[in-house]
Structures are given as structure tokens and as C-alpha cells.
Design an enzyme around this catalytic site. Sequence first.
Site, PDB file in Angstrom:
ATOM      1  N   CYS A   1     -25.240   4.008   7.747  1.00 56.30           N
ATOM      2  CA  CYS A   1     -26.039   3.680   6.494  1.00 56.30           C
ATOM      3  C   CYS A   1     -27.159   4.584   6.166  1.00 56.30           C
ATOM      4  O   CYS A   1     -27.582   4.696   5.109  1.00 56.30           O
ATOM      5  CB  CYS A   1     -26.397   1.944   6.481  1.00 56.30           C
ATOM      6  SG  CYS A   1     -25.325   0.914   6.611  1.00 56.30           S
TER       7      CYS A   1
ATOM      8  N   LYS B   1       0.800  -1.148   0.031  1.00 56.48           N
ATOM      9  CA  LYS B   1       0.087   0.206  -0.003  1.00 56.48           C
ATOM     10  C   LYS B   1       0.674   1.211   0.074  1.00 56.48           C
ATOM     11  O   LYS B   1       0.739   2.333  -0.692  1.00 56.48           O
ATOM     12  CB  LYS B   1      -0.888  -0.027   1.267  1.00 56.48           C
ATOM     13  CG  LYS B   1      -1.532   1.012   1.246  1.00 56.48           C
ATOM     14  CD  LYS B   1      -2.221   1.467   2.529  1.00 56.48           C
ATOM     15  CE  LYS B   1      -1.112   2.261   3.359  1.00 56.48           C
ATOM     16  NZ  LYS B   1      -1.408   2.779   4.880  1.00 56.48           N
TER      17      LYS B   1
ATOM     18  N   CYS C   1     -25.893   7.200   4.057  1.00 60.25           N
ATOM     19  CA  CYS C   1     -25.404   6.962   2.994  1.00 60.25           C
ATOM     20  C   CYS C   1     -25.968   6.852   1.604  1.00 60.25           C
ATOM     21  O   CYS C   1     -27.185   6.469   1.641  1.00 60.25           O
ATOM     22  CB  CYS C   1     -24.700   5.621   3.066  1.00 60.25           C
ATOM     23  SG  CYS C   1     -23.816   4.824   1.652  1.00 60.25           S
TER      24      CYS C   1
ATOM     25  N   CYS D   1     -26.458  -0.987  -1.680  1.00 58.36           N
ATOM     26  CA  CYS D   1     -25.338  -1.442  -1.128  1.00 58.36           C
ATOM     27  C   CYS D   1     -25.639  -3.010  -0.737  1.00 58.36           C
ATOM     28  O   CYS D   1     -26.693  -2.811   0.130  1.00 58.36           O
ATOM     29  CB  CYS D   1     -24.950  -0.590  -0.053  1.00 58.36           C
ATOM     30  SG  CYS D   1     -23.746  -1.319   0.893  1.00 58.36           S
TER      31      CYS D   1
ATOM     32  N   CYS E   1     -18.791   4.973   5.912  1.00 59.54           N
ATOM     33  CA  CYS E   1     -18.701   3.460   5.948  1.00 59.54           C
ATOM     34  C   CYS E   1     -17.599   3.129   6.918  1.00 59.54           C
ATOM     35  O   CYS E   1     -16.651   2.514   6.676  1.00 59.54           O
ATOM     36  CB  CYS E   1     -18.321   2.939   4.548  1.00 59.54           C
ATOM     37  SG  CYS E   1     -18.582   1.415   4.536  1.00 59.54           S
TER      38      CYS E   1
END
Length: 272
Positions: A257, A180, A260, A266, A250
Site C-alpha cells: 500500500c 475466465k 500504491c 482505496c 496489490c
Amino acid sequence: LCLGLGHVQYLGSQIQGTPSIPRQSRKRKSLAIAYEGDGAEPPRAPWEPRDWREQLERIREMRSSRDAPVDEMGVHKCYDSSAPPQVMRYQVLLALMLSSQTKDQVTSAAMLRLRRRGLTVDSVLQMDEDTLGQIIYPVGFWRNKVKYIKQTTAILKQKYGGDIPSTVEELVQLPGVGPKMAHLAMHIAWDSVAGIAVDTHVHRISNRLKWVKKETKYPEETRVALEEWLPRDLWKEINWLLVGFGQQTCLPVNPRCSQCLNQDICPAAKRL
């Protein structure tokens, strides 16, 4: 002399000592040739997640304010943009090394303290480990990072003339540098996209949205899975988008949620 085919075959069988033609040489090898409309299976369309484009656009909308910790204190904000390119790249790499298992706020503060002392390859090499530890504390695993930073900085001085490597393959060979970090170093320091930088946020959200064919356990698995289908022109953007989205909405535990925009499309929202 013209003989019928049947007569020739008969004579051939009667003549003693005449070698018979091997059966395999009489037969022509048949080649399978596919023609349009002959039932040949057409090439399969590449796999891609359901609703991913709409999900991505909604995440962009939710991230439009750019006010997540990564936006204000991420690695791209931690280096001295007025420093010579070689020094700037070194500072990017150090910020990435400090950021592992550490909140952006803590990494940013540690980098600021280092920069106040003049953050270069030579200044870190001249610094003893105790002093370096006091400066970077309380970043996660700071004792290990002191050792990694000293080892990596010595390698950069000896092998790369004080600069950082310009390939992922070489970057991950440095002590304390993972995939990463290597991909982000390529993005930020070299402005080169060699792959997708996948951290814990990208890994978690990719699995929740089903952006992987099957569930992945590790960030490196997720990176490979994403790179199989995600258009390359999105590789650089996806880390920034999902990290901030993961910091604000998230969340790892108790994701928001209800706030969102992707709640209706989702796969994970129904279960949380």
C-alpha cells in the site's frame, strides 16, 4: 321529451323488468398518467463505485512500464504468432488451460516445450498421456490437465474441425475450460469482447476497491457485478491492468500500500 337526470333515474327505478345498468359499466377506468413535475419518481442513475475513474487512471500509471510477469510471459506471449490462425487459436486455448493455478513463468516454459515439438491438434492427439505430462510438468494440477487437454483436443478435432469454438457458451463446455479462460480466449484468439475475464487478481482487487456493490465470494460473481456498471470499452483492458497490478503491488498477502498511488482513495488501504 326532455327529462331531468334525477327524473330519469327515478323512472328507471320504478319500471319493473327493466335491467339495470351494471355499476361497473357506468364507471370509466382511471389511468395513472405521469406528467412532468407531478411528483413522479425520476429514474435512478446507474450505480458506480466512488472514485473509480481516478483509481483506474492511477492503476494505468502504475502499469505503464508493462514489466509484470503477465506482460512478459502471459498467455498472449505463449503462442506462435506466425502459425496459421487455427493453430494459433488452439495454442492460446492450451496456454489458458495450463495457466490455471499456475504462475506465468511456469506456463510460459511449458508452452515453449510443447511448441518445440510442434504444437497442433494432431500432434497432441498422437502424443501419449505420459509424454504430455512430462512436457507440461510442473504446472499446477498437471495430471488433471493432461486428461482435460486430451479430451478437449479430441472434441476440437471431431466437432470443430481442429479449431476452437467462437463463443463463450461453447468454450465453457470443453473439459477443463472455465469462464475466465473462455473470455480470455475470446479476447486473444478471436479478438472479441464477450465479457470481463475475472481471475483471482481481478476478483481480489475489485473487492478491495469496492468496485462491487457488495462483497463477492467467487470470480463469476465479480464478473457479473463488474459488467453491470463498468463501461464496455474497458472490459478487455481491465484484466490486463488488474492482473499486473495484483502481481506487483496489490498482492494477496501484505499488499504494498505504501507504494500504491491509490493509497489515499482505496477503501482497503486503511485496514491493511
